[in-house]
Design an enzyme around this catalytic site. Sequence first.
Site, mmCIF file in Angstrom:
data_model
loop_
_atom_site.group_PDB
_atom_site.id
_atom_site.type_symbol
_atom_site.label_atom_id
_atom_site.label_comp_id
_atom_site.label_asym_id
_atom_site.label_seq_id
_atom_site.Cartn_x
_atom_site.Cartn_y
_atom_site.Cartn_z
ATOM 1 N N CYS A 114 9.968 32.289 71.433
ATOM 2 C CA CYS A 114 10.272 33.582 70.774
ATOM 3 C C CYS A 114 9.170 34.007 69.807
ATOM 4 O O CYS A 114 9.086 35.180 69.457
ATOM 5 C CB CYS A 114 11.600 33.496 70.035
ATOM 6 S SG CYS A 114 12.944 33.093 71.131
ATOM 7 N N HIS A 258 12.008 39.533 65.518
ATOM 8 C CA HIS A 258 12.416 39.066 66.841
ATOM 9 C C HIS A 258 13.923 39.278 66.968
ATOM 10 O O HIS A 258 14.673 39.025 66.030
ATOM 11 C CB HIS A 258 12.061 37.584 66.985
ATOM 12 C CG HIS A 258 12.751 36.926 68.125
ATOM 13 N ND1 HIS A 258 12.643 37.414 69.409
ATOM 14 C CD2 HIS A 258 13.583 35.850 68.191
ATOM 15 C CE1 HIS A 258 13.369 36.647 70.207
ATOM 16 N NE2 HIS A 258 13.951 35.706 69.494
ATOM 17 N N ASN A 288 18.270 38.999 73.805
ATOM 18 C CA ASN A 288 17.066 38.327 73.308
ATOM 19 C C ASN A 288 16.080 38.196 74.476
ATOM 20 O O ASN A 288 16.328 37.434 75.409
ATOM 21 C CB ASN A 288 17.482 36.955 72.761
ATOM 22 C CG ASN A 288 16.307 36.115 72.295
ATOM 23 O OD1 ASN A 288 15.150 36.423 72.563
ATOM 24 N ND2 ASN A 288 16.599 35.020 71.609
HETATM 25 O O1 UT7 Z 1 15.557 33.237 69.854
HETATM 26 C C1 UT7 Z 1 15.374 31.947 69.348
HETATM 27 C C2 UT7 Z 1 16.271 31.692 68.271
HETATM 28 N N1 UT7 Z 1 17.653 31.706 68.700
HETATM 29 C C3 UT7 Z 1 18.558 31.976 67.800
HETATM 30 O O2 UT7 Z 1 18.193 32.277 66.704
HETATM 31 C C4 UT7 Z 1 20.013 31.842 68.156
HETATM 32 C C5 UT7 Z 1 20.728 31.221 66.978
HETATM 33 N N2 UT7 Z 1 22.145 30.956 67.157
HETATM 34 C C6 UT7 Z 1 23.063 31.938 67.342
HETATM 35 O O3 UT7 Z 1 22.721 33.104 67.452
HETATM 36 C C7 UT7 Z 1 24.512 31.562 67.319
HETATM 37 O O4 UT7 Z 1 24.640 30.222 66.913
HETATM 38 C C8 UT7 Z 1 25.257 31.752 68.674
HETATM 39 C C9 UT7 Z 1 25.393 33.213 68.983
HETATM 40 C C10 UT7 Z 1 24.514 31.034 69.788
HETATM 41 C C11 UT7 Z 1 26.668 31.169 68.599
HETATM 42 O O5 UT7 Z 1 27.396 31.767 67.529
HETATM 43 P P1 UT7 Z 1 28.181 30.859 66.487
HETATM 44 O O6 UT7 Z 1 28.902 31.762 65.600
HETATM 45 O O7 UT7 Z 1 27.175 29.921 65.859
HETATM 46 O O8 UT7 Z 1 29.211 30.109 67.405
HETATM 47 P P2 UT7 Z 1 29.381 28.549 67.642
HETATM 48 O O9 UT7 Z 1 28.248 28.010 68.451
HETATM 49 O O10 UT7 Z 1 29.668 27.883 66.353
HETATM 50 O O11 UT7 Z 1 30.678 28.554 68.525
HETATM 51 C C12 UT7 Z 1 31.932 29.059 68.050
HETATM 52 C C13 UT7 Z 1 32.924 29.023 69.184
HETATM 53 C C14 UT7 Z 1 32.951 27.693 69.928
HETATM 54 O O12 UT7 Z 1 34.286 27.415 70.258
HETATM 55 P P3 UT7 Z 1 35.143 26.356 69.384
HETATM 56 O O13 UT7 Z 1 34.400 25.065 69.493
HETATM 57 O O14 UT7 Z 1 35.152 26.919 67.993
HETATM 58 O O15 UT7 Z 1 36.478 26.384 70.070
HETATM 59 C C15 UT7 Z 1 32.178 27.973 71.178
HETATM 60 O O16 UT7 Z 1 32.564 27.141 72.251
HETATM 61 O O17 UT7 Z 1 32.596 29.998 70.159
HETATM 62 C C16 UT7 Z 1 32.554 29.396 71.440
HETATM 63 N N3 UT7 Z 1 31.593 30.113 72.272
HETATM 64 C C17 UT7 Z 1 31.908 31.201 73.000
HETATM 65 N N4 UT7 Z 1 33.058 31.853 73.165
HETATM 66 C C18 UT7 Z 1 33.052 32.920 73.964
HETATM 67 C C19 UT7 Z 1 30.258 29.856 72.447
HETATM 68 N N5 UT7 Z 1 29.715 30.758 73.272
HETATM 69 C C20 UT7 Z 1 30.722 31.607 73.627
HETATM 70 C C21 UT7 Z 1 30.781 32.731 74.459
HETATM 71 N N6 UT7 Z 1 31.958 33.350 74.590
HETATM 72 N N7 UT7 Z 1 29.708 33.217 75.106
#
Ligand code: UT7
Length: 331
Positions: A114, A258, A288
């Site tokens: 990225c 980004h 992204n």
């Molecule tokens: O470009 C390079 C840099 N990349 C980034 O900067 C990305 C950084 N990270 C993020 O943007 C976020 O961490 C994400 C968008 C990837 C995830 O958001 P989050 O608020 O951190 O969610 P999480 O990973 O803590 O997951 C929360 C819940 C989980 O369920 P449980 O364990 O709480 O039951 C996940 O399994 O959301 C669930 N989950 C989803 N649910 C529906 C994860 N992906 C999805 C999805 N749809 N697509």
Amino acid sequence: MGVKIIGYGFYVPNNVITNHDMEKWMDTSEEWIVERTGIKERHFVTVGEEGTSDLAVKAAKKALEKANISASDLDMIIAATLSPDYEIPGIGVLIQSKLEGCSLIPAYDIRQQCSGFVYGLELAATFIKSGKYKNVLLVGAEIQSVGLNISTNGRDLAVLFGDGAGAFVLTNSQDDSDIIDSVLHSEGQYYKALWKEYPSIYVRDRIRQEDIVFGRHYPAMNGRFVFKHASTRMPEVVMELLNKTGIDLEDIAQIIPHQANLRITNMIANRLGLSSDKIFSNIEKYGNTTAASIPIAFCEALEEKRFKRGDYIITVSFGSGFTWGANLIKF
Ligand code: UT7
């Protein structure tokens, strides 16, 4: 020697994938995706129809047209991608070949994921400032869609990414410079926080049957850990760049970050004490697009008149590696 941005352009494939399409393929929802990321749709290539180098060439042609020069005037190509058409060679040479009229100029491939475009801008500017190269094409191009696990198992990453390309044509100038300065960083100890393990050099043939069965050929991310670092490092490096150059934050017309997550963009604004009109976001349309996100955002921010010739802007990125950095531009 100064460096001018004389051309810019971007290209995304026609195929628009909405969050409702994602709902058909995995256990996710429009609500979750919009709330957690700000993404509403992204563009995917039709598999087999376009390669990353094709997206790059389409963006490059627009940038060359804007610059009012032809491919034969280029002295160097720098291409940033983590998704080259082939493992060997990179896309730099494919761009050189597909851009009709290009002479036998050097063609670099750089990675930095990225942060590829931010790193590439520093590289291109340094080459031009050295006096050795005049016209440099810098492209960030990415096809993420064919390499994602588009199923519930891969949903954390599958909903985030899109395909696209963006390009700048840069040239030398005896007068003032558009590229004022850059600050770049890396922190390799966290390489596993956002990576793709296979194909890898640690196994014969680079991949085993079991790696495919267990999905180790898909990218994997510790989302919260990456989120925390991205939302800290980007405002930090903006301040480092401003302190280094002696420019005030109030003098910056637009920050172009980004496009990783709308929540990250909002946190950068909060941490810098900026109103939302000072920081650009178009993630809702493209997701992204990795190395392409900054040039695409640059073109759209300009189109929306978020900044004009003569304004200071900052491009800032964070990505896998970890790598991050920022460029100060007086456009
Ligand atoms: O470009 C390079 C840099 N990349 C980034 O900067 C990305 C950084 N990270 C993020 O943007 C976020 O961490 C994400 C968008 C990837 C995830 O958001 P989050 O608020 O951190 O969610 P999480 O990973 O803590 O997951 C929360 C819940 C989980 O369920 P449980 O364990 O709480 O039951 C996940 O399994 O959301 C669930 N989950 C989803 N649910 C529906 C994860 N992906 C999805 C999805 N749809 N697509």
